[in-house]
Design a protein around this motif. Structure first.
Motif, PDB file in Angstrom:
ATOM      1  N   THR A   1      -0.931   2.159   6.843  1.00 29.55           N
ATOM      2  CA  THR A   1      -2.275   2.704   7.118  1.00 29.55           C
ATOM      3  C   THR A   1      -2.304   4.222   6.893  1.00 29.55           C
ATOM      4  OG1 THR A   1      -1.613   2.668   9.434  1.00 29.55           O
ATOM      5  CG2 THR A   1      -2.988   0.849   8.664  1.00 29.55           C
ATOM      6  N   PRO A   2      -3.512   4.765   6.691  1.00 28.28           N
ATOM      7  CA  PRO A   2      -3.650   6.162   6.255  1.00 28.28           C
ATOM      8  C   PRO A   2      -3.059   7.212   7.188  1.00 28.28           C
ATOM      9  CG  PRO A   2      -5.714   4.985   5.914  1.00 28.28           C
ATOM     10  CD  PRO A   2      -4.815   4.052   6.670  1.00 28.28           C
TER      11      PRO A   2
ATOM     12  N   ARG B   1       0.828  -1.234   0.000  1.00 35.80           N
ATOM     13  CA  ARG B   1       0.000   0.000   0.000  1.00 35.80           C
ATOM     14  C   ARG B   1       0.851   1.269   0.000  1.00 35.80           C
ATOM     15  NH1 ARG B   1      -5.516  -1.049   1.654  1.00 35.80           N
ATOM     16  NH2 ARG B   1      -5.905  -2.933   0.463  1.00 35.80           N
TER      17      ARG B   1
ATOM     18  N   HIS C   1       1.890  -5.939   6.910  1.00 37.11           N
ATOM     19  CA  HIS C   1       0.639  -5.738   6.181  1.00 37.11           C
ATOM     20  C   HIS C   1       0.728  -4.335   5.600  1.00 37.11           C
ATOM     21  CE1 HIS C   1      -4.028  -6.536   6.141  1.00 37.11           C
ATOM     22  NE2 HIS C   1      -3.458  -6.772   4.977  1.00 37.11           N
TER      23      HIS C   1
ATOM     24  N   TYR D   1      -1.946   7.672   2.992  1.00 35.25           N
ATOM     25  CA  TYR D   1      -1.040   8.417   3.873  1.00 35.25           C
ATOM     26  C   TYR D   1      -0.262   9.487   3.101  1.00 35.25           C
ATOM     27  CZ  TYR D   1       3.010   6.132   1.898  1.00 35.25           C
ATOM     28  OH  TYR D   1       3.973   5.738   1.019  1.00 35.25           O
TER      29      TYR D   1
ATOM     30  N   ASN E   1       1.976  -0.742  12.681  1.00 31.78           N
ATOM     31  CA  ASN E   1       1.685   0.238  13.736  1.00 31.78           C
ATOM     32  C   ASN E   1       2.926   0.759  14.443  1.00 31.78           C
ATOM     33  OD1 ASN E   1      -1.263   0.401  13.606  1.00 31.78           O
ATOM     34  ND2 ASN E   1      -1.118  -1.782  14.048  1.00 31.78           N
TER      35      ASN E   1
END
Ligand SMILES: Cc1c2[nH]c(c1CCC(=O)O)Cc1[nH]c(c(CCC(=O)O)c1C)Cc1[nH]c(c(CCC(=O)O)c1C)Cc1[nH]c(c(C)c1CCC(=O)O)C2
Length: 359
Positions: free
Chosen positions: A339-340, A31, A336, A36, A303
């Motif tokens: 994230t945004p 991604r 994974h 982001y 994270n």
């Protein structure tokens, strides 16, 4: 192949994927062209998600955004698209608002007759092939371009659930109530994936990744019954078809999220060159299990990117020591997709740390 592309200047990814222990680990993130990035959000303001996928000039622009921003730090590009273009090609409607949703999911095996009987991927997904060819030209050999597909089990689950799901209860009802019909549909999806992946290599993809995002929802037995045969079908038939067409073989990566229980089995039997890992397995343990049979990709918890520079640096250092504890190729990545909410500067630091610690 008819097309002549600019020569590749950075082959770290391809060498690591073939099992070589490279001078440092190549790095990219799942991604990496996504929300982001402010430059991605800017394009999204005026274009729908699938419109971007279907418009080669936009898909090319977005694919290249992270390569431009992280020039010299990032070692691969991945074509901007989505795994759900395959269900679309099979005749299903898919919306993105903001997560994926299918207005008319498959409810019972009788609904399989609503899918297109014959699928011409050139006609249905030619826009992806054109985007790949155009991206290869515009990358100018800076880094290799990855093509991808969803795995049949993950796509099957979306087509039946009609979107994301916490339990996959509907998809699993199919597996356990209609196992033969489920296997037939899974293989039908796998055949579309084969055509689609071969088309991507023909168009210029230099490595292929299969995303089995929901592999970890299956018991080891059910993974072996329902998902594994289709993954093997894909690796075997993509390679066979490329050989028949005299197209140079490309490395293939399998990211079976959550299926760490199957790591040893997949290394021995799946026919993939690289196994992608989520963060639930210790890198040294993974290396010990697979030996030098396959290259590994991963696997920092995405994270950690919210934890600040010290946390990122410590995690990359630890991950590097783990993956370098044995022989074999390693491609640094997250466990994974990014994230945004991540600060693009923190991702830059992640790349810098990989350069520093992954010798
Ligand atoms: C399950 C899955 C999907 N899509 C994908 C998977 C497998 C990997 C995984 O497990 O995350 C794969 C995917 N999706 C996208 C890519 C592009 C290449 C890349 O940068 O990695 C890839 C490889 C773009 C995207 N696909 C999507 C976006 C964001 C949509 C937007 O711009 O509004 C992007 C950049 C939308 C999407 N697409 C999907 C979901 C669940 C969502 C919504 C949730 C989310 O945003 O993470 C289905």
């Amino acid at each position: 192949m008819a097309t002549n592309f600019p020569p590749l200047k950075n082959d770290l990814l391809l060498r690591a994927a073939r099992g070589e222990r490279t001078e440092r680990a190549p790095v990219w993130v799942m991604r990496q062209a996504g929300r982001y990035l402010p430059e991605f959000r800017k394009v999204r303001e005026s274009h729908e998600f699938f419109e971007i996928c279907q418009t080669p000039v936009l898909a090319t622009e977005i694919t290249i955004q992270p390569i431009r921003r992280y020039s010299g730090l990032i070692d691969a590009s991945i074509i901007f698209s989505d795994i759900l273009v395959v269900p679309q090609a099979m005749g299903m409607e898919v919306l993105m608002n903001p997560g994926p949703s299918f207005p008319d999911p498959l409810v019972s095996p009788a609904d399989v007759s609503k899918l297109n009987a014959v699928i011409d991927v050139e006609k249905e997904l030619g826009y992806v092939f054109r985007a790949i060819t155009q991206t290869r030209q515009e990358l100018n050999g800076e880094v290799p371009l990855i093509g991808f597909s969803g795995a049949p089990w993950t796509l099957f689950a979306y087509m039946i659930e009609g979107g994301g799901s916490k339990t996959l209860q509907k998809a699993k009802t199919w597996l356990f109530k209609y196992p033969e019909e489920s296997k037939a549909l899974l293989l039908r999806i796998a055949d579309v994936c084969v055509d689609y992946l071969v088309g991507q290599v023909r168009a210029g993809a230099q490595l292929l990744q299969i995303f089995d995002s929901w592999a970890g929802e299956l018991s080891p037995y059910d993974f072996e019954q329902f998902s594994f045969p289709t993954l093997k079908h894909i690796s075997t038939n993509v390679r066979r078809r490329l050989a028949e067409e005299n197209i140079r073989d490309v490395p293939m990566t399998l990211f079976a999220k959550g299926a760490n229980y199957a790591l040893g089995f997949l290394a021995q039997n799946s026919g993939y060159d690289v196994l992608g890992l989520d963060w639930l397995i210790d890198p040294a343990e993974a290396r010990r299990i697979v030996g030098d049979k396959v290259a590994l990709q991963g696997n920092m918890d995405p994270n950690v990117l919210y934890g600040g520079r010290n946390a990122i640096e410590a995690a990359v250092k630890r991950m590097s020591e783990g993956f370098r504890s044995g022989q074999g190729g390693w491609i640094a990545n997250l466990g994974h997709g990014i994230t945004p909410g991540v600060d693009p500067e923190d991702l830059k630091w992640f790349f810098e740390c990989v350069h520093k610690y992954s010798m």
